[in-house]
Design a protein around this motif. Structure first.
Motif, PDB file in Angstrom:
ATOM      1  N   LYS A   1      42.509  62.978 -37.165  1.00  0.00           N
ATOM      2  CA  LYS A   1      43.970  62.820 -37.290  1.00  0.00           C
ATOM      3  C   LYS A   1      44.673  64.172 -37.207  1.00  0.00           C
ATOM      4  CE  LYS A   1      44.024  58.520 -39.980  1.00  0.00           C
ATOM      5  NZ  LYS A   1      44.449  57.874 -41.244  1.00  0.00           N
ATOM      6  N   GLU A   2      44.065  65.165 -37.872  1.00  0.00           N
ATOM      7  CA  GLU A   2      44.676  66.495 -37.799  1.00  0.00           C
ATOM      8  C   GLU A   2      44.648  67.049 -36.383  1.00  0.00           C
ATOM      9  OE1 GLU A   2      42.637  68.876 -40.606  1.00  0.00           O
ATOM     10  OE2 GLU A   2      43.655  67.989 -42.360  1.00  0.00           O
ATOM     11  N   GLU A   3      43.527  66.774 -35.680  1.00  0.00           N
ATOM     12  CA  GLU A   3      43.433  67.227 -34.285  1.00  0.00           C
ATOM     13  C   GLU A   3      44.476  66.536 -33.410  1.00  0.00           C
ATOM     14  OE1 GLU A   3      42.125  69.329 -31.022  1.00  0.00           O
ATOM     15  OE2 GLU A   3      41.696  69.603 -33.172  1.00  0.00           O
ATOM     16  N   GLU A   4      44.680  65.232 -33.628  1.00  0.00           N
ATOM     17  CA  GLU A   4      45.704  64.507 -32.887  1.00  0.00           C
ATOM     18  C   GLU A   4      47.099  65.058 -33.178  1.00  0.00           C
ATOM     19  OE1 GLU A   4      45.265  60.434 -33.843  1.00  0.00           O
ATOM     20  OE2 GLU A   4      43.434  60.143 -32.663  1.00  0.00           O
ATOM     21  N   LYS A   5      47.338  65.390 -34.477  1.00  0.00           N
ATOM     22  CA  LYS A   5      48.635  65.972 -34.829  1.00  0.00           C
ATOM     23  C   LYS A   5      48.832  67.317 -34.152  1.00  0.00           C
ATOM     24  CE  LYS A   5      49.181  63.766 -39.368  1.00  0.00           C
ATOM     25  NZ  LYS A   5      49.281  63.995 -40.850  1.00  0.00           N
ATOM     26  N   ARG A   6      47.756  68.127 -34.124  1.00  0.00           N
ATOM     27  CA  ARG A   6      47.865  69.432 -33.474  1.00  0.00           C
ATOM     28  C   ARG A   6      48.139  69.278 -31.977  1.00  0.00           C
ATOM     29  NH1 ARG A   6      43.598  70.927 -37.044  1.00  0.00           N
ATOM     30  NH2 ARG A   6      42.052  70.450 -35.417  1.00  0.00           N
ATOM     31  N   ARG A   7      47.438  68.320 -31.368  1.00  0.00           N
ATOM     32  CA  ARG A   7      47.663  68.080 -29.933  1.00  0.00           C
ATOM     33  C   ARG A   7      49.094  67.609 -29.681  1.00  0.00           C
ATOM     34  NH1 ARG A   7      42.155  64.875 -27.965  1.00  0.00           N
ATOM     35  NH2 ARG A   7      40.705  66.662 -28.214  1.00  0.00           N
ATOM     36  N   GLU A   8      49.560  66.679 -30.524  1.00  0.00           N
ATOM     37  CA  GLU A   8      50.924  66.172 -30.350  1.00  0.00           C
ATOM     38  C   GLU A   8      51.945  67.290 -30.581  1.00  0.00           C
ATOM     39  OE1 GLU A   8      53.880  63.469 -29.420  1.00  0.00           O
ATOM     40  OE2 GLU A   8      51.687  63.301 -29.223  1.00  0.00           O
ATOM     41  N   SER A   9      51.688  68.113 -31.609  1.00  0.00           N
ATOM     42  CA  SER A   9      52.583  69.243 -31.862  1.00  0.00           C
ATOM     43  C   SER A   9      52.568  70.227 -30.710  1.00  0.00           C
ATOM     44  CB  SER A   9      52.167  69.939 -33.157  1.00  0.00           C
ATOM     45  OG  SER A   9      52.972  71.075 -33.384  1.00  0.00           O
ATOM     46  N   HIS A  10      51.390  70.477 -30.164  1.00  0.00           N
ATOM     47  CA  HIS A  10      51.287  71.383 -29.007  1.00  0.00           C
ATOM     48  C   HIS A  10      51.997  70.792 -27.795  1.00  0.00           C
ATOM     49  CE1 HIS A  10      49.650  74.502 -26.471  1.00  0.00           C
ATOM     50  NE2 HIS A  10      49.080  73.605 -25.674  1.00  0.00           N
TER      51      HIS A  10
ATOM     52  N   SER B   1      55.664  71.144 -28.301  1.00  0.00           N
ATOM     53  CA  SER B   1      56.047  72.549 -28.102  1.00  0.00           C
ATOM     54  C   SER B   1      56.128  72.886 -26.622  1.00  0.00           C
ATOM     55  CB  SER B   1      55.033  73.471 -28.801  1.00  0.00           C
ATOM     56  OG  SER B   1      55.000  73.234 -30.188  1.00  0.00           O
ATOM     57  N   LEU B   2      55.152  72.376 -25.855  1.00  0.00           N
ATOM     58  CA  LEU B   2      55.179  72.617 -24.416  1.00  0.00           C
ATOM     59  C   LEU B   2      56.409  71.979 -23.777  1.00  0.00           C
ATOM     60  CD1 LEU B   2      51.424  72.134 -23.417  1.00  0.00           C
ATOM     61  CD2 LEU B   2      52.708  74.274 -23.576  1.00  0.00           C
ATOM     62  N   LEU B   3      56.738  70.747 -24.203  1.00  0.00           N
ATOM     63  CA  LEU B   3      57.910  70.072 -23.649  1.00  0.00           C
ATOM     64  C   LEU B   3      59.196  70.821 -24.005  1.00  0.00           C
ATOM     65  CD1 LEU B   3      57.019  66.311 -24.332  1.00  0.00           C
ATOM     66  CD2 LEU B   3      56.981  67.517 -22.139  1.00  0.00           C
ATOM     67  N   LYS B   4      59.288  71.297 -25.263  1.00  0.00           N
ATOM     68  CA  LYS B   4      60.478  72.049 -25.660  1.00  0.00           C
ATOM     69  C   LYS B   4      60.595  73.345 -24.876  1.00  0.00           C
ATOM     70  CE  LYS B   4      60.818  70.287 -30.398  1.00  0.00           C
ATOM     71  NZ  LYS B   4      60.761  70.627 -31.845  1.00  0.00           N
ATOM     72  N   GLU B   5      59.454  74.010 -24.663  1.00  0.00           N
ATOM     73  CA  GLU B   5      59.478  75.264 -23.909  1.00  0.00           C
ATOM     74  C   GLU B   5      59.861  75.014 -22.450  1.00  0.00           C
ATOM     75  OE1 GLU B   5      59.141  79.356 -23.202  1.00  0.00           O
ATOM     76  OE2 GLU B   5      59.367  78.135 -25.016  1.00  0.00           O
TER      77      GLU B   5
END
Length: 400
Positions: free
Chosen positions: A34-43, A46-50
């Protein structure tokens, strides 16, 4: 005996400890996933915002370059029209830049930079909650999409950024069809420079709020621009302008300032032009007159005086419309063609009339002598009746 008993207890406790350890490892694995999925989603976010930030920055640079190129071209045309002499930067037949660190003209440098930017994203369409944000003129093409009913009904705010207002005017009919619940319009860097540009917003169904960012919209430098908006778009009963509540005193002041303007605009136009612009309003007035026909004059005045005044005000306001530059230039070219045709046609008519007049004058000069000769020839021919009759009969026989 005691040693055997202890060993049996240790053997029984071992499977229980193993089960607990296995369960803990399984739960730890689930938490880690779950933490890995959250990190991927957060990444990913972040990529979309950038990417969004970089795209907006690119659109902003392209917008700035376009206006700089336009301003340079306009200044160059003005200089050429004012003084046809050679540019002071042109020396000994060679062209040098006014800036020593650059080679070539600034116009070509900006054009090359603009072409380089056009390779990347030049527009952006973003839906965030109830707000639809359009960046760059290419984003206007998104209004041709088949938006889902849920998304189209959810959007209540539409924001335009880095788009020429004249281009926005052309898609307003699509906007009111695709997003019927849009009540708040935002304009930033749209080159809103004239009060009459607000006239184009009258074709929408409804506008409760209007936000005009001072950046890229010189029209906000006019002191009375808000009052003009309230006057021209009074049928919307607008609630806020640039976040400020609209009061009844604002509406009264707007009517006092610009009421005479609408009256003058409607009174100066020919009747046929009024009919062409106000087709729907005239039909409503005609139906109103038909409905009130046959009623007593006093009753009509008392019951419907406000209604007639309201229709009249709408009619006057509708005279204040806006024509985009492209449409104006198109009409201007059409007018020029018509003028050219009329000029040639009138010149041909004048030439023909002149030739007829000259022939008429020549005939007036020659006619007295021609008349004398005609009378003399007729007298000579009929002097001997018998020979004249024989000649006439001979001519008739020859014709047969």
């Amino acid at each position: 005996m005691v040693q055997a008993h202890c060993s049996s207890e240790h053997a029984a406790a071992a499977p229980a400890g193993y089960k607990e350890s296995h369960e803990e490892r399984r739960m730890a694995s689930v938490v880690a996933k779950k933490e890995e999925e959250k990190r991927r989603e957060s990444h990913k976010q972040s990529l979309l915002k950038e990417k969004k930030r970089l795209t907006i920055n690119n659109i902003a640079r392209q917008w700035d370059l376009q206006h700089r190129v336009t301003n340079i071209a306009a200044n160059q045309d003005r200089k050429n029209s004012d003084s046809p002499s050679l540019d002071p930067c042109q020396m000994d037949g060679s062209t040098t830049s006014a800036f020593p660190e650059e080679t070539g003209s600034l116009d070509s440098v900006l054009t090359n930079a603009l072409q380089a930017l056009s390779v990347t994203d030049t527009h952006l369409v973003d839906v965030d909650g109830d707000t639809l944000s359009l960046y760059g003129s290419g984003a206007l093409e998104s209004l041709d999409r088949n938006w889902s009913i849920q998304t189209a009904g959810m959007v209540t705010t539409v924001s335009f950024t880095f788009i020429e207002f004249d281009e926005i005017v052309q898609v307003l009919p699509k906007l009111k069809m695709k997003f019927p619940n849009s009540l708040h319009l935002k304009f930033k860097e749209t080159n809103l420079a004239m009060l009459q540009q607000f006239n184009a917003l009258a074709q929408l169904h409804r506008v409760d709020q209007l936000t005009i960012d001072p950046q890229g919209n010189p029209v906000v430098n006019f002191t009375l621009w808000k009052y003009y908006v309230l006057f021209r778009l009074s049928h919307f009963n607008m609630q806020k302008i640039n976040g400020t509540e609209v009061t009844q005193n604002d509406m009264i002041m707007a009517e006092r300032l610009f009421g005479i303007l609408a009256h003058v605009a409607s009174s100066e136009l020919p009747h046929y032009r009024v009919i062409s612009i106000l087709g729907d309003a005239r039909k409503k007035q005609f139906r109103y007159l038909q409905e009130t026909k046959g009623k007593k004059h006093g009753i009509v005045n008392e019951e419907n005086n406000d209604s007639k005044r309201f229709v009249g005000e709408n009619t006057n306001r509708a005279m204040l419309n806006y024509t985009t530059r492209d449409f104006y230039n198109e009409k201007l070219e059409e007018t020029k063609e018509k003028k050219k045709f009329c000029k040639i046609y009138i010149e041909d008519l004048v030439k023909e009339a002149t030739e007829i007049s000259m022939k008429k004058e020549a005939l007036q000069k020659l006619w007295p002598q021609m008349f004398i000769e005609l009378v003399r020839d007729a007298v000579l021919e009929t002097r001997n009746k018998n020979s004249y009759m024989k000649l006439c009969l001979q001519q008739i026989a020859d014709q047969k």
